[in-house]
Scaffold this active site. Structure first.
Site, PDB file in Angstrom:
ATOM      1  N   HIS A 192       8.913  14.316   4.036  1.00 18.82           N
ATOM      2  CA  HIS A 192       7.489  14.072   3.759  1.00 18.82           C
ATOM      3  C   HIS A 192       6.819  15.351   3.239  1.00 18.82           C
ATOM      4  O   HIS A 192       5.992  15.303   2.335  1.00 18.82           O
ATOM      5  CB  HIS A 192       6.761  13.625   5.036  1.00 18.82           C
ATOM      6  CG  HIS A 192       7.256  12.332   5.615  1.00 18.82           C
ATOM      7  ND1 HIS A 192       7.621  12.201   6.934  1.00 18.82           N
ATOM      8  CD2 HIS A 192       7.443  11.114   5.058  1.00 18.82           C
ATOM      9  CE1 HIS A 192       7.999  10.957   7.166  1.00 18.82           C
ATOM     10  NE2 HIS A 192       7.907  10.274   6.048  1.00 18.82           N
ATOM     11  N   LYS A 226       5.183  -1.407  14.178  1.00 15.70           N
ATOM     12  CA  LYS A 226       6.067  -0.362  14.708  1.00 15.70           C
ATOM     13  C   LYS A 226       5.556   0.095  16.074  1.00 15.70           C
ATOM     14  O   LYS A 226       4.367   0.032  16.331  1.00 15.70           O
ATOM     15  CB  LYS A 226       6.076   0.841  13.755  1.00 15.70           C
ATOM     16  CG  LYS A 226       6.771   0.565  12.426  1.00 15.70           C
ATOM     17  CD  LYS A 226       6.900   1.843  11.603  1.00 15.70           C
ATOM     18  CE  LYS A 226       7.832   1.637  10.415  1.00 15.70           C
ATOM     19  NZ  LYS A 226       8.001   2.874   9.626  1.00 15.70           N
ATOM     20  N   ARG A 245      13.601   7.465  -1.476  1.00 14.72           N
ATOM     21  CA  ARG A 245      14.795   8.218  -1.067  1.00 14.72           C
ATOM     22  C   ARG A 245      16.063   7.645  -1.665  1.00 14.72           C
ATOM     23  O   ARG A 245      17.025   8.349  -1.922  1.00 14.72           O
ATOM     24  CB  ARG A 245      14.924   8.213   0.460  1.00 14.72           C
ATOM     25  CG  ARG A 245      13.864   9.017   1.171  1.00 14.72           C
ATOM     26  CD  ARG A 245      13.799   8.673   2.623  1.00 14.72           C
ATOM     27  NE  ARG A 245      13.470   7.264   2.799  1.00 14.72           N
ATOM     28  CZ  ARG A 245      13.519   6.614   3.944  1.00 14.72           C
ATOM     29  NH1 ARG A 245      13.914   7.237   5.018  1.00 14.72           N
ATOM     30  NH2 ARG A 245      13.180   5.332   4.004  1.00 14.72           N
ATOM     31  N   SER A 294      12.101   9.187   9.941  1.00 15.93           N
ATOM     32  CA  SER A 294      11.510   9.554  11.231  1.00 15.93           C
ATOM     33  C   SER A 294      12.350   9.004  12.380  1.00 15.93           C
ATOM     34  O   SER A 294      12.537   9.669  13.399  1.00 15.93           O
ATOM     35  CB  SER A 294      10.077   9.027  11.305  1.00 15.93           C
ATOM     36  OG  SER A 294       9.311   9.571  10.262  1.00 15.93           O
TER      37      SER A 294
HETATM   38  N1  COA Z   1      11.149  11.596   3.560  1.00 18.68           N
HETATM   39  C1  COA Z   1      11.529  11.238   4.771  1.00 18.68           C
HETATM   40  N2  COA Z   1      11.345  10.007   5.286  1.00 18.68           N
HETATM   41  C2  COA Z   1      10.740   9.124   4.511  1.00 18.68           C
HETATM   42  C3  COA Z   1      10.309   9.427   3.228  1.00 18.68           C
HETATM   43  C4  COA Z   1      10.534  10.726   2.743  1.00 18.68           C
HETATM   44  N3  COA Z   1      10.173  11.096   1.529  1.00 18.68           N
HETATM   45  N4  COA Z   1       9.756   8.331   2.687  1.00 18.68           N
HETATM   46  C5  COA Z   1       9.824   7.383   3.628  1.00 18.68           C
HETATM   47  N5  COA Z   1      10.423   7.852   4.726  1.00 18.68           N
HETATM   48  C6  COA Z   1      10.735   7.122   5.939  1.00 18.68           C
HETATM   49  C7  COA Z   1       9.732   7.294   7.031  1.00 18.68           C
HETATM   50  O1  COA Z   1      10.066   8.386   7.839  1.00 18.68           O
HETATM   51  C8  COA Z   1       9.839   5.992   7.774  1.00 18.68           C
HETATM   52  O2  COA Z   1      10.925   6.061   8.658  1.00 18.68           O
HETATM   53  P1  COA Z   1      10.986   5.130   9.963  1.00 18.68           P
HETATM   54  O3  COA Z   1      11.002   3.707   9.498  1.00 18.68           O
HETATM   55  O4  COA Z   1      12.231   5.574  10.584  1.00 18.68           O
HETATM   56  O5  COA Z   1       9.740   5.449  10.763  1.00 18.68           O
HETATM   57  C9  COA Z   1      10.216   4.992   6.695  1.00 18.68           C
HETATM   58  O6  COA Z   1      10.711   5.743   5.622  1.00 18.68           O
HETATM   59  C10 COA Z   1       9.062   4.165   6.233  1.00 18.68           C
HETATM   60  O7  COA Z   1       8.078   5.019   5.701  1.00 18.68           O
HETATM   61  P2  COA Z   1       6.536   4.963   6.060  1.00 18.68           P
HETATM   62  O8  COA Z   1       5.867   5.938   5.157  1.00 18.68           O
HETATM   63  O9  COA Z   1       6.299   5.151   7.486  1.00 18.68           O
HETATM   64  O10 COA Z   1       6.206   3.566   5.536  1.00 18.68           O
HETATM   65  P3  COA Z   1       5.900   2.268   6.302  1.00 18.68           P
HETATM   66  O11 COA Z   1       6.778   1.284   5.646  1.00 18.68           O
HETATM   67  O12 COA Z   1       5.904   2.372   7.756  1.00 18.68           O
HETATM   68  O13 COA Z   1       4.366   2.080   5.911  1.00 18.68           O
HETATM   69  C11 COA Z   1       2.426   1.977   4.547  1.00 18.68           C
HETATM   70  C12 COA Z   1       3.935   2.039   4.613  1.00 18.68           C
HETATM   71  C13 COA Z   1       1.784   2.651   5.728  1.00 18.68           C
HETATM   72  C14 COA Z   1       2.017   2.704   3.299  1.00 18.68           C
HETATM   73  C15 COA Z   1       2.010   0.493   4.435  1.00 18.68           C
HETATM   74  O14 COA Z   1       2.532  -0.221   5.532  1.00 18.68           O
HETATM   75  C16 COA Z   1       0.514   0.319   4.385  1.00 18.68           C
HETATM   76  O15 COA Z   1      -0.120   0.608   3.391  1.00 18.68           O
HETATM   77  N6  COA Z   1      -0.070  -0.171   5.504  1.00 18.68           N
HETATM   78  C17 COA Z   1      -1.506  -0.422   5.598  1.00 18.68           C
HETATM   79  C18 COA Z   1      -1.790  -1.924   5.586  1.00 18.68           C
HETATM   80  C19 COA Z   1      -1.708  -2.445   4.193  1.00 18.68           C
HETATM   81  O16 COA Z   1      -2.431  -2.030   3.288  1.00 18.68           O
HETATM   82  N7  COA Z   1      -0.787  -3.380   4.004  1.00 18.68           N
HETATM   83  C20 COA Z   1      -0.533  -3.962   2.730  1.00 18.68           C
HETATM   84  C21 COA Z   1       0.510  -3.152   2.003  1.00 18.68           C
HETATM   85  S1  COA Z   1       1.003  -4.032   0.573  1.00 18.68           S
END
Ligand code: COA
Length: 162
Positions: A17, A41, A90, A128
């Site tokens: 990140h 989550k 990734r 994560s």
């Molecule tokens: N380096 C390391 N890890 C990375 C990474 C990077 N560059 N990019 C993604 N990851 C990992 C994260 O660590 C996370 O790992 P985990 O699942 O083990 O916790 C995983 O990839 C998912 O990444 P994250 O950024 O936490 O995305 P998410 O899928 O949980 O959430 C949001 C994405 C928050 C952007 C999305 O759910 C959102 O916008 N939510 C708000 C509600 C909304 O608008 N919903 C409609 C969306 S269409």
């Protein structure tokens, strides 16, 4: 002035990140790294602790702020005059979910552009969850996370909290 958001769970922030936000800060005038409370989550770290650790890791980076929100990313973007959404990719496996999110967000807020940055190869396997599992089982995660996150995880799991 171009304002961008880099949203995510950041539970906790990793060096993957950090790499994305460092590179984003060179591309846009202001980047908000925002913790999203994702109801799907079960987080290890409270939102405020995640923000504190992110702020420590980003303290020397100009043009980057830390925030959090609940609800839709597009609503936060509209309210804060944000026109760019940054996500890291990734591997191919990230692409399908990211494409779906980008398309849904485009329908909801057409002025918002999603920009994908490719993760550096050295960080492409980090997530994560991986970091939390290694730390929980007593492994060294200092290569994968900023120092403040490493200290927090060591302290947290040494208390016997699993
Ligand atoms: N380096 C390391 N890890 C990375 C990474 C990077 N560059 N990019 C993604 N990851 C990992 C994260 O660590 C996370 O790992 P985990 O699942 O083990 O916790 C995983 O990839 C998912 O990444 P994250 O950024 O936490 O995305 P998410 O899928 O949980 O959430 C949001 C994405 C928050 C952007 C999305 O759910 C959102 O916008 N939510 C708000 C509600 C909304 O608008 N919903 C409609 C969306 S269409």
């Amino acid at each position: 002035m171009v304002k961008a958001i880099y949203p995510g769970s950041f539970d906790p922030m990793t060096k993957g990140h950090l790499d994305i936000i460092q590179r984003s800060s060179k591309l846009f005038d202001e980047v908000i790294m925002a913790v999203v409370g994702n109801p799907g989550k079960s987080p290890l770290l409270p939102v405020e602790k995640r923000k504190e650790l992110m702020s420590a890791a980003l303290k020397d980076l100009n043009g980057v702020t830390v925030d959090s929100f609940q609800g839709l990313t597009v609503d936060y973007a509209k309210q804060n005059n944000v026109t760019i959404l940054i996500r890291g990719l990734r591997a191919i496996s990230d692409f399908e979910a990211e494409l779906g999110m980008a398309q849904a967000n485009k329908e909801l807020f057409p002025e918002l552009e999603t920009i994908f940055l490719m993760s550096k190869a050295e960080y492409s396997f980090i997530s994560s969850s991986t970091v939390k599992e290694i730390a929980r089982l007593g492994g060294d995660v200092s290569k994968f996370v900023p120092p403040a996150v490493n200290d927090y995880l060591k302290q947290h799991f040494s208390r016997g909290t699993k």
